[in-house]
Design an enzyme around this catalytic site. Structure first.
Site, mmCIF file in Angstrom:
data_model
loop_
_atom_site.group_PDB
_atom_site.id
_atom_site.type_symbol
_atom_site.label_atom_id
_atom_site.label_comp_id
_atom_site.label_asym_id
_atom_site.label_seq_id
_atom_site.Cartn_x
_atom_site.Cartn_y
_atom_site.Cartn_z
ATOM 1 N N HIS A 1 -7.721 0.749 -4.414
ATOM 2 C CA HIS A 1 -8.507 1.575 -3.480
ATOM 3 C C HIS A 1 -8.947 2.810 -4.234
ATOM 4 O O HIS A 1 -8.105 3.584 -4.701
ATOM 5 C CB HIS A 1 -7.629 2.055 -2.307
ATOM 6 N N CYS B 1 -3.621 2.681 -4.364
ATOM 7 C CA CYS B 1 -4.493 3.542 -3.567
ATOM 8 C C CYS B 1 -4.466 4.938 -4.184
ATOM 9 O O CYS B 1 -3.540 5.713 -3.948
ATOM 10 C CB CYS B 1 -4.065 3.577 -2.101
ATOM 11 N N TYR C 1 -14.738 4.871 7.569
ATOM 12 C CA TYR C 1 -15.493 3.698 7.124
ATOM 13 C C TYR C 1 -16.979 3.781 7.456
ATOM 14 O O TYR C 1 -17.572 2.858 8.019
ATOM 15 C CB TYR C 1 -14.819 2.420 7.652
ATOM 16 N N ASP D 1 -12.555 3.444 -0.871
ATOM 17 C CA ASP D 1 -11.780 3.747 0.323
ATOM 18 C C ASP D 1 -12.362 5.024 0.937
ATOM 19 O O ASP D 1 -12.598 6.000 0.233
ATOM 20 C CB ASP D 1 -10.311 3.961 -0.070
ATOM 21 N N HIS D 2 -12.621 4.971 2.182
ATOM 22 C CA HIS D 2 -13.132 6.107 2.966
ATOM 23 C C HIS D 2 -14.388 6.706 2.326
ATOM 24 O O HIS D 2 -14.471 6.825 1.118
ATOM 25 C CB HIS D 2 -12.084 7.210 3.126
ATOM 26 N N HIS E 1 0.851 -1.200 0.000
ATOM 27 C CA HIS E 1 0.000 0.000 0.000
ATOM 28 C C HIS E 1 0.887 1.251 0.000
ATOM 29 O O HIS E 1 1.862 1.305 0.750
ATOM 30 C CB HIS E 1 -0.871 -0.017 1.268
HETATM 31 C C1 DNO Z 1 -6.705 3.390 5.991
HETATM 32 C C2 DNO Z 1 -6.152 2.312 5.173
HETATM 33 C C3 DNO Z 1 -4.789 1.829 5.604
HETATM 34 C C4 DNO Z 1 -4.440 0.547 4.869
HETATM 35 C C5 DNO Z 1 -3.099 -0.013 5.243
HETATM 36 C C6 DNO Z 1 -2.780 -1.210 4.394
HETATM 37 O O1 DNO Z 1 -7.865 3.674 5.914
HETATM 38 O O2 DNO Z 1 -6.158 2.627 3.831
HETATM 39 O O3 DNO Z 1 -4.776 1.599 6.979
HETATM 40 O O4 DNO Z 1 -5.391 -0.428 5.161
HETATM 41 O O5 DNO Z 1 -2.102 0.923 5.099
HETATM 42 O O6 DNO Z 1 -1.781 -1.958 5.005
#
Ligand code: DNO
Length: 388
Positions: free
Chosen positions: A305, A278, A365, A348-349, A240
């Site tokens: 992501h 990401c 989340y 993501d988020h 990531h």
């Molecule tokens: C936060 C996430 C990170 C991700 C880690 C992967 O919301 O995107 O905590 O899960 O960095 O190891």
């Protein structure tokens, strides 16, 4: 792309029945009850997998199988911890779970200073304020030499903040940066720990001799050791990117953009050594052109992501709508959909909308916020498929 959703285990308030109604196919999760560094046992993996399948879904991605600090700083325990990691991977492989996300960020994973930054439409987003972060570094951690990492203008802003910040605001800042954002992801500090600042400073001290090259070498060592297991079970490791993608708190960060990603993929040139793309993390670095990176690294991307940010003045950034900002998600989705229509992706988020804020979800989340973004991206993907 395969639509997946990050789910935090049986205690998660979001149920599989809810997820099936919004078109989710795959689950992204971890064994949250197994402490960092210990082996993920076959029985525990089977239990989660069966639970997900009984709910009509599949376990698509592990996020994260955490890499212990001693592996990252190269401590004397690292070989034992890597052996445990390999056994966990083999156990996952035997269960047929073959996409594993992890990160190699020292001490602190993602960083935000504000979890409910109000937007003009009444929703709220995650936010990073550089002055508050510099204040945390220089005045709360009191890290030696911290001042050298900020510009005179930034230090003036820290001085100004020092005159107005209240003890309660200071406490909330510590709680946000090192407890709330870290605790739920196998972080080093948990809710309820006494004196998180002291714990955090002890962790920072472990890296006093670790620069960018040393961290890179430790990553290469780790990857070389685990690749035979990944080859045997066809496990795709997905590193990531750093969030935000630049060094912080005197710590090196080595997944910040083009050159870093290239280095990692070349250092261990094996298709099982891949990337979590990401878009959100990469977009918060002014040096990154997110769609260009997606094009360049699509063939080694095993997991995506989808998230976006807006860069504001003074090094601040705000998490944007999933259709706006520097993530350019329409283009990014197009690139990955063309590359591999079964590539797992998750939203993501999400923003906090309606009664999300009252639900106590982990930061970022929310249910409605993520559901809204998923609907937006679902529409984008449908358009891409119909028009191509
Ligand atoms: C936060 C996430 C990170 C991700 C880690 C992967 O919301 O995107 O905590 O899960 O960095 O190891």
């Amino acid at each position: 792309m395969e639509k997946t959703w990050r789910w935090f285990g049986k205690k998660d308030k979001v149920t599989f029945a809810m997820l099936r109604q919004i078109g989710v196919d795959g689950i992204v999760t971890a064994l949250y009850d197994t402490p960092n560094g210990e082996v993920w046992q076959p029985e525990a993996i089977a239990d989660v997998k069966n639970y997900i399948e009984a709910g009509g879904l599949r376990w698509s991605v592990v996020e994260s199988l955490p890499v212990s600090e001693a592996i990252k700083y190269g401590g004397k325990d690292r070989d034992r911890l890597i052996e445990n990691y390999k056994v966990s991977l083999a156990n996952l492989g035997q269960a047929g779970i073959r996409t594993v996300c992890y990160n190699f960020m020292p001490v602190i994973d993602w960083i935000r200073t504000d979890l409910e930054y109000p937007r003009s439409d009444g929703t709220s987003s995650l936010y990073f304020n550089k002055t508050r972060f510099a204040y945390f570094d220089c005045r709360i951690l009191k890290r030696q030499g911290a001042e050298n990492d900020y510009t005179p203008h930034e230090l003036e802003q820290v001085d100004a903040l020092a005159k107005t910040i209240t003890p309660a605001e200071e406490e909330a800042l510590v709680d946000t940066i090192i407890v709330k954002t870290q605790g739920f992801i196998h972080g080093n500090i948990r809710e309820g720990d006494h004196n998180p600042v002291a714990i955090f400073n002890r962790l920072l001290a472990l890296y006093k001799d670790i620069d960018r090259n040393a961290l890179r070498n430790n990553l290469r060592y780790f990857l070389e050791q685990i690749m035979p297991v990944c080859d045997q079970y066809d496990i795709r490791m997905c590193i990531h990117p750093d969030d935000p993608p630049y060094p912080v708190l005197g710590l090196p960060r080595i997944v910040t953009g083009d050159e870093d990603i290239r280095w990692i993929l070349d250092a261990v040139d094996n298709p099982h050594n891949g990337l979590t793309f990401c878009a959100g993390s990469l977009s918060s670095g002014a040096h990154n052109d997110v769609p260009a990176l997606a094009c360049k690294f699509a063939s080694r991307t095993h997991y995506v992501h989808l998230r976006s940010t807006e860069l504001l003045e003074d090094g601040n950034f705000l998490e944007a709508s999933h259709l706006e900002g520097r993530g350019h998600l329409v283009e990014v989705a197009h690139i990955f959909e063309k590359e591999n229509p079964t590539l797992p992706m998750r939203i993501d988020h999400g923003r906090l909308m309606f009664d999300d804020a009252a639900k106590g979800y982990n930061p970022g989340y929310s249910f409605y916020g993520r559901m809204y973004a998923l609907a937006q991206i679902d529409g984008v993907l449908a358009a891409i498929r119909q028009l191509q």
